[in-house]
Design an enzyme around this catalytic site. Structure first.
Site, mmCIF file in Angstrom:
data_model
loop_
_atom_site.group_PDB
_atom_site.id
_atom_site.type_symbol
_atom_site.label_atom_id
_atom_site.label_comp_id
_atom_site.label_asym_id
_atom_site.label_seq_id
_atom_site.Cartn_x
_atom_site.Cartn_y
_atom_site.Cartn_z
ATOM 1 C CB SER A 85 -39.235 67.300 -9.447
ATOM 2 O OG SER A 85 -39.859 66.129 -9.915
HETATM 3 C C1 LIG Z 1 -41.276 63.923 -12.511
HETATM 4 S S1 LIG Z 1 -40.718 62.371 -13.043
HETATM 5 C C2 LIG Z 1 -40.060 61.641 -11.575
HETATM 6 C C3 LIG Z 1 -38.845 62.264 -11.035
HETATM 7 C C4 LIG Z 1 -37.978 61.321 -10.231
HETATM 8 N N1 LIG Z 1 -38.520 61.034 -8.930
HETATM 9 C C5 LIG Z 1 -36.559 61.827 -10.149
HETATM 10 O O1 LIG Z 1 -36.058 62.072 -9.041
HETATM 11 O O2 LIG Z 1 -35.951 61.964 -11.215
HETATM 12 C C6 LIG Z 1 -42.207 61.421 -13.207
HETATM 13 C C7 LIG Z 1 -41.946 59.971 -13.547
HETATM 14 O O3 LIG Z 1 -43.135 59.239 -13.307
HETATM 15 C C8 LIG Z 1 -43.128 58.166 -14.204
HETATM 16 N N2 LIG Z 1 -44.479 57.595 -14.273
HETATM 17 C C9 LIG Z 1 -45.563 58.051 -14.960
HETATM 18 N N3 LIG Z 1 -46.602 57.211 -14.786
HETATM 19 C C10 LIG Z 1 -46.168 56.212 -13.960
HETATM 20 C C11 LIG Z 1 -46.768 55.048 -13.415
HETATM 21 N N4 LIG Z 1 -48.033 54.757 -13.678
HETATM 22 N N5 LIG Z 1 -46.025 54.256 -12.608
HETATM 23 C C12 LIG Z 1 -44.734 54.559 -12.339
HETATM 24 N N6 LIG Z 1 -44.107 55.635 -12.848
HETATM 25 C C13 LIG Z 1 -44.822 56.454 -13.637
HETATM 26 C C14 LIG Z 1 -42.617 58.761 -15.500
HETATM 27 O O4 LIG Z 1 -42.101 57.758 -16.349
HETATM 28 C C15 LIG Z 1 -41.556 59.722 -14.984
HETATM 29 O O5 LIG Z 1 -40.293 59.128 -15.030
#
Ligand SMILES: C[S@@+](CC[C@H](N)C(=O)[O-])C[C@H]1O[C@@H](n2cnc3c(N)ncnc32)[C@H](O)[C@@H]1O
Length: 359
Positions: A85
């Site tokens: 992000s």
């Molecule tokens: C914006 S990214 C996260 C960024 C991360 N915190 C970083 O520092 O790189 C959003 C993430 O949420 C994950 N995601 C989506 N749905 C999810 C769920 N139900 N449970 C866990 N992770 C999920 C996606 O796979 C993705 O990797």
């Protein structure tokens, strides 16, 4: 964390991201090498084509150490499914989380592992649990976290349900947009816990007041996060043909953009599109939600609606409620109880919209 040649770049990055506020998290941004978590990312050109950017590309480090979100995973249709992000937004969310050494933190959405590394750097790796739905991302993040010498607990699963084995959590941060705080996760939050989570096009900060109950407000800044992955139905334009047209007096071309934030709360997960004439003028807009409800409005004032929810009626309600101008995000808040979750405008007694708690 070991010293490397990008240290001075990181220090400048850490000092300048966000809006210049004093933050205990700047030291973590200076210490944790973002490039270890983003050895490659995807950049979109003006025609919408994605290009892979790697360490050997000119400008790679400059982009990594700038206030830019980096798309790190695309699905087979070219839709981003994971990213690192925007650092300024990460900083604002970490500040809102108000975590201190000793807090037990849960993160929904490990992604690259960068935010988990920042958390672990300041709070101690043993106090951080991070869950991502994608096992491949979890494996990559685990490897990269080990490379920078910190090993928070990382797990593959549905982070919306938390990770009860390491609860209770005194801080919960979601880095994927959620529709609500799942009751299973609420059960894992200690009384007094702070929860920071993207809902709609904003980020809410709520405090747990008693088991299963929380109360809070949205942060003032806009935020667009990837949605928690869930199945969705597309628009049902076919069904609209059978509906007789109604009329609207709203300025159709700019209505959806204008009420984007309240719409994202009142119609969670909605999608929209617009139609244009050859000279680029908007001639109509479409709106749909994942239950198949669909509405279209033409700039001529003709509206059609079909499906279980009358979506344009909600647009009309919001336009009437906010006819004086765009409401500020931090005028909205959230109330969570074990029975229901609502977002509201003004005060908890003000106009409100229910959030579904089963998704
Ligand atoms: C914006 S990214 C996260 C960024 C991360 N915190 C970083 O520092 O790189 C959003 C993430 O949420 C994950 N995601 C989506 N749905 C999810 C769920 N139900 N449970 C866990 N992770 C999920 C996606 O796979 C993705 O990797």
């Amino acid at each position: 964390m070991s010293h490397d040649p990008t240290a001075s770049l990181r220090e400048e990055f850490a000092a300048t991201i966000g809006d210049g506020v004093d933050s205990p998290w700047r030291a973590a941004f200076a210490a944790v090498p973002r490039h270890t978590f983003t050895p490659e990312f995807f950049d979109q050109d003006q025609r919408g084509q994605w290009r892979r950017v790697t360490r050997s590309d000119d400008g790679y480090l400059r982009t990594v150490y700038s206030d830019t979100a980096l798309m790190t995973q695309l699905d087979s249709n070219g839709v981003p499914t994971s990213s690192s992000s925007e650092p300024g937004l990460m900083l604002a969310m970490l500040d809102a989380l108000d975590a201190h050494p000793g807090d037990n933190v849960f993160e929904l959405g490990t992604g690259t592992g960068y935010n988990a590394a920042l958390l672990a750097h300041r709070l101690g790796a043993e106090n951080v649990t991070s869950v991502d739905v994608d096992p491949e991302l979890v494996a990559l993040a685990t490897r990269r976290l080990a490379e920078v010498g910190c090993q928070p607990f990382v797990h593959a699963g549905d982070g919306a349900l938390g990770y009860p084995q390491r609860a209770p959590y005194s801080r919960i941060i979601a880095t994927a947009a959620v529709r609500s705080l799942h009751p299973a996760l609420m059960e894992q939050a200690a009384v007094g816990a702070v929860i920071v989570a993207p809902i709609g096009y904003g980020v809410v900060r709520a405090t747990v007041t008693e088991p299963g109950h929380a109360e809070g407000r949205f942060l003032p800044r806009p935020a667009l996060f990837m949605p928690r992955r869930a199945p969705s139905r597309g628009p049902d334009f076919e069904a609209l043909r059978e509906q007789s047209p109604e009329t609207t007096a709203l300025p159709v071309a700019d209505t959806l953009g204008r009420w984007k934030f309240p719409l994202s709360l009142a119609l969670p997960g909605y999608n929209s599109c617009s139609w244009r004439s050859d000279d680029g003028t908007v001639t109509g807009v479409g709106l749909w939600t994942e239950d198949g409800s669909t509405a279209t409005a033409r700039t001529s004032g003709h509206v059609r609606q079909a499906g279980p929810r009358r979506l344009w009626d909600t647009v009309e309600e919001l336009a009437a409620l906010f006819s004086d101008g765009q409401p500020a995000r931090d005028d909205f808040g959230i109330t969570i109880t074990p029975e229901a979750q609502r977002v509201w405008y003004g005060t908890s007694e003000g106009p409100s919209w229910s959030l579904a708690t089963d998704q």
